[in-house]
Design a protein around this motif. Structure first.
Motif, PDB file in Angstrom:
ATOM      1  N   LEU A  52       0.804  -1.216   0.000  1.00 23.87           N
ATOM      2  CA  LEU A  52       0.000   0.000   0.000  1.00 23.87           C
ATOM      3  C   LEU A  52       0.841   1.272   0.000  1.00 23.87           C
ATOM      4  O   LEU A  52       0.425   2.299  -0.530  1.00 23.87           O
ATOM      5  N   ASN A  53       2.003   1.218   0.611  1.00 28.10           N
ATOM      6  CA  ASN A  53       2.865   2.401   0.677  1.00 28.10           C
ATOM      7  C   ASN A  53       3.945   2.417  -0.398  1.00 28.10           C
ATOM      8  O   ASN A  53       4.836   3.261  -0.374  1.00 28.10           O
ATOM      9  N   SER A  54       3.856   1.472  -1.351  1.00 24.35           N
ATOM     10  CA  SER A  54       4.824   1.452  -2.455  1.00 24.35           C
ATOM     11  C   SER A  54       4.527   2.593  -3.422  1.00 24.35           C
ATOM     12  O   SER A  54       3.489   3.260  -3.332  1.00 24.35           O
ATOM     13  N   SER A  55       5.426   2.805  -4.345  1.00 20.77           N
ATOM     14  CA  SER A  55       5.205   3.862  -5.337  1.00 20.77           C
ATOM     15  C   SER A  55       4.028   3.493  -6.231  1.00 20.77           C
ATOM     16  O   SER A  55       3.658   2.329  -6.359  1.00 20.77           O
ATOM     17  N   ARG A  56       3.467   4.502  -6.848  1.00 23.55           N
ATOM     18  CA  ARG A  56       2.317   4.268  -7.718  1.00 23.55           C
ATOM     19  C   ARG A  56       2.678   3.337  -8.874  1.00 23.55           C
ATOM     20  O   ARG A  56       1.897   2.457  -9.251  1.00 23.55           O
ATOM     21  N   LEU A  57       3.871   3.496  -9.433  1.00 22.89           N
ATOM     22  CA  LEU A  57       4.286   2.642 -10.549  1.00 22.89           C
ATOM     23  C   LEU A  57       4.437   1.189 -10.114  1.00 22.89           C
ATOM     24  O   LEU A  57       4.083   0.268 -10.857  1.00 22.89           O
ATOM     25  N   ASP A  58       4.979   0.963  -8.901  1.00 23.86           N
ATOM     26  CA  ASP A  58       5.120  -0.400  -8.408  1.00 23.86           C
ATOM     27  C   ASP A  58       3.757  -1.049  -8.190  1.00 23.86           C
ATOM     28  O   ASP A  58       3.536  -2.219  -8.513  1.00 23.86           O
ATOM     29  N   LYS A  59       2.828  -0.264  -7.633  1.00 24.05           N
ATOM     30  CA  LYS A  59       1.481  -0.809  -7.425  1.00 24.05           C
ATOM     31  C   LYS A  59       0.811  -1.119  -8.761  1.00 24.05           C
ATOM     32  O   LYS A  59       0.168  -2.163  -8.918  1.00 24.05           O
ATOM     33  N   ALA A  60       0.963  -0.215  -9.734  1.00 21.73           N
ATOM     34  CA  ALA A  60       0.358  -0.439 -11.047  1.00 21.73           C
ATOM     35  C   ALA A  60       0.954  -1.681 -11.715  1.00 21.73           C
ATOM     36  O   ALA A  60       0.236  -2.474 -12.332  1.00 21.73           O
ATOM     37  N   ARG A  61       2.276  -1.856 -11.569  1.00 25.47           N
ATOM     38  CA  ARG A  61       2.939  -3.014 -12.177  1.00 25.47           C
ATOM     39  C   ARG A  61       2.447  -4.320 -11.549  1.00 25.47           C
ATOM     40  O   ARG A  61       2.176  -5.297 -12.238  1.00 25.47           O
ATOM     41  N   TYR A  62       2.294  -4.312 -10.221  1.00 22.61           N
ATOM     42  CA  TYR A  62       1.836  -5.509  -9.520  1.00 22.61           C
ATOM     43  C   TYR A  62       0.411  -5.865  -9.954  1.00 22.61           C
ATOM     44  O   TYR A  62       0.110  -7.032 -10.257  1.00 22.61           O
ATOM     45  N   MET A  63      -0.468  -4.867 -10.001  1.00 27.10           N
ATOM     46  CA  MET A  63      -1.856  -5.134 -10.394  1.00 27.10           C
ATOM     47  C   MET A  63      -1.942  -5.541 -11.861  1.00 27.10           C
ATOM     48  O   MET A  63      -2.730  -6.433 -12.221  1.00 27.10           O
ATOM     49  N   ARG A  64      -1.128  -4.916 -12.712  1.00 29.04           N
ATOM     50  CA  ARG A  64      -1.122  -5.273 -14.123  1.00 29.04           C
ATOM     51  C   ARG A  64      -0.725  -6.722 -14.324  1.00 29.04           C
ATOM     52  O   ARG A  64      -1.319  -7.461 -15.115  1.00 29.04           O
ATOM     53  N   ASP A  65       0.317  -7.169 -13.575  1.00 35.02           N
ATOM     54  CA  ASP A  65       0.784  -8.541 -13.718  1.00 35.02           C
ATOM     55  C   ASP A  65      -0.289  -9.548 -13.319  1.00 35.02           C
ATOM     56  O   ASP A  65      -0.460 -10.584 -13.970  1.00 35.02           O
ATOM     57  N   ILE A  66      -1.011  -9.251 -12.253  1.00 36.01           N
ATOM     58  CA  ILE A  66      -2.100 -10.149 -11.835  1.00 36.01           C
ATOM     59  C   ILE A  66      -3.204 -10.179 -12.888  1.00 36.01           C
ATOM     60  O   ILE A  66      -3.699 -11.250 -13.266  1.00 36.01           O
ATOM     61  N   LEU A  67      -3.579  -9.015 -13.391  1.00 36.67           N
ATOM     62  CA  LEU A  67      -4.640  -8.955 -14.394  1.00 36.67           C
ATOM     63  C   LEU A  67      -4.230  -9.663 -15.681  1.00 36.67           C
ATOM     64  O   LEU A  67      -5.027 -10.380 -16.293  1.00 36.67           O
ATOM     65  N   HIS A  68      -2.989  -9.488 -16.084  1.00 34.92           N
ATOM     66  CA  HIS A  68      -2.505 -10.176 -17.285  1.00 34.92           C
ATOM     67  C   HIS A  68      -2.501 -11.686 -17.087  1.00 34.92           C
ATOM     68  O   HIS A  68      -2.790 -12.439 -18.013  1.00 34.92           O
ATOM     69  N   ARG A  69      -2.182 -12.100 -15.878  1.00 35.21           N
ATOM     70  CA  ARG A  69      -2.067 -13.538 -15.627  1.00 35.21           C
ATOM     71  C   ARG A  69      -3.419 -14.238 -15.679  1.00 35.21           C
ATOM     72  O   ARG A  69      -3.529 -15.364 -16.140  1.00 35.21           O
ATOM     73  N   TYR A  70      -4.462 -13.555 -15.204  1.00 34.28           N
ATOM     74  CA  TYR A  70      -5.741 -14.236 -15.040  1.00 34.28           C
ATOM     75  C   TYR A  70      -6.859 -13.742 -15.948  1.00 34.28           C
ATOM     76  O   TYR A  70      -7.913 -14.364 -15.991  1.00 34.28           O
TER      77      TYR A  70
END
Length: 398
Positions: A78-96
């Motif tokens: 939650l306290n990570s940078s916006r780009l890190d959060k976006a990358r993490y969510m993007r990877d999950i969405l791409h995976r599933y």
């Protein structure tokens, strides 16, 4: 429209649960600090967390999906940078997310970008929410109170749980009406093809497609959510995290009326913008779940409402309603469907909705009464059998 709720549910249901046979040969990149094991999304969102905006980033999915999914991130991120959060969510969405869904989302995104890049706005100032310029003082005062008392002192509540109130200033209504007319002229002059609001309305425009998405989501977050939290807690009014905003038009050479239906929303805001018109009254006939949507209404659920420019109607999306014919003039309304991914996820695990559906409540009461009646009959039969047994015993002894 992109089904944000369905994509979010897929990510939540699947995060961290793939088997070895399902794992892709090449793992997608994940945000720094996550580790090889990965972190799972939270099933229950962190309502205290204020998500960031991702509108300015080049993303593969709708920015609104990232903002709504952010509340489900594990605490470590939650306290990570916006780009890190976006990358993490993007990877999950791409995976599933299925490839067909990704293609559809990308096409819809390109469709919106094409409109925004070609359409020249008439009133730039209405694309950013300015509360003091947009809203009636009585509405602002009610929302600032954030209490049931402040809302009910300002809003008029019908006996069927529908709230009406003055909301928009005349000047804002005029500018939005002019903007919509400008959109329609652009569509005609440019020979463009646009998506209409829904399957029932053949006229009008989707405001989100023309660049109003951020403004309308701020309207949901800062104004409709605080109201819904108090007035509609049973449909997760506190967790409204996405919307569908559009304009509908009724009158000559437009839609005439609107059939009996329920909205694809948890909470619906309906504001009349004008112009001069006769007819077009809304009629409401009670809240229902899917299983009881065609059931009969009772007298307490019958409510009719006549539109007043600048005034709003706020109701549950599952409140059955329709619009009578606009018999003269031209009526234009702003509609905002407010949605909650949390409520929709919860519905998947429920079999009945007696907390908010009168049909389910009646079914539950009928089952309880039938159970009480059956139990009473059993007790009566056992008592009778006991009496007969005692009489037989006495007769045998004599």
């Amino acid at each position: 429209m992109c089904n944000l709720s369905r994509l979010r549910s897929m990510a939540l249901d699947s995060s961290g649960k793939q088997s070895e046979q399902q794992q892709p040969q090449q793992q997608p990149r994940v945000a720094p600090g996550i580790g090889e094991a990965g972190l799972k999304l939270r099933r229950i969102p962190n309502e205290e967390h204020e998500p960031e905006s991702y509108e300015d980033l080049e993303l593969d999915f709708d920015p609104a999906l990232y903002s709504s999914l952010e509340r489900h991130l594990p605490e470590q991120l939650l306290n990570s940078s916006r780009l890190d959060k976006a990358r993490y969510m993007r990877d999950i969405l791409h995976r599933y997310c299925p490839v067909t869904e990704r293609v559809r989302i990308q096409r819809h995104r390109e469709y919106r970008q094409k409109i925004v890049s070609s359409y020249q706005r008439l009133h730039e100032e209405i694309y950013s929410l300015d509360a003091s310029s947009f809203f009636a003082p009585s509405f602002l005062e009610a929302v600032s109170g954030k209490s049931e008392e402040s809302f009910k002192n300002t809003f008029v509540q019908s006996k069927s749980g529908i709230f009406t109130f003055e909301m928009l200033k005349p000047r804002f209504c005029e500018m939005l009406l002019a903007e919509v007319e400008h959109m329609e002229r652009w569509v005609y002059d440019s020979r463009s093809t646009i998506m209409r609001p829904n399957t029932l309305n053949k006229f009008g425009v989707v405001l989100d497609d023309f660049g109003f998405e951020s403004m309308l989501q701020k309207l949901v977050d800062d104004f409709i959510s605080p109201i819904a939290k108090v007035l509609f807690p049973e449909v997760c009014g506190t967790s409204l995290d996405s919307h569908h905003g559009f304009i509908v038009e009724y009158g000559k050479d437009r839609d005439v009326d609107l059939g009996f239906h329920v909205d694809d929303a948890e909470v619906t805001l309906n504001v009349c913008l004008g112009k001069q018109f006769s007819g077009g009254e809304l009629y409401f006939r009670g809240v229902r779940c899917d299983n009881h949507v065609n059931s009969e209404s009772i007298e307490e659920e019958v409510y009719d409402y006549s539109h007043v420019p600048g005034h709003a109607v706020l109701h549950r999306g599952r409140h059955r309603h329709g619009a009578r014919a606009t018999t003269a003039g031209h009526r234009v309304n702003l509609i905002l469907w407010c949605r909650s991914s949390t409520f929709r996820d919860m519905k998947n695990f429920q079999t009945e909705f007696s907390g908010w559906c009168p049909g389910c409540k009646r079914d539950r009461q009928n089952r309880q009464q039938a159970s009480i009646k059956a139990t009473t009959e059993v007790l009566k039969r056992r008592a009778a059998e006991k009496v007969l047994a005692e009489l037989a015993s006495r007769s045998s002894a004599n």
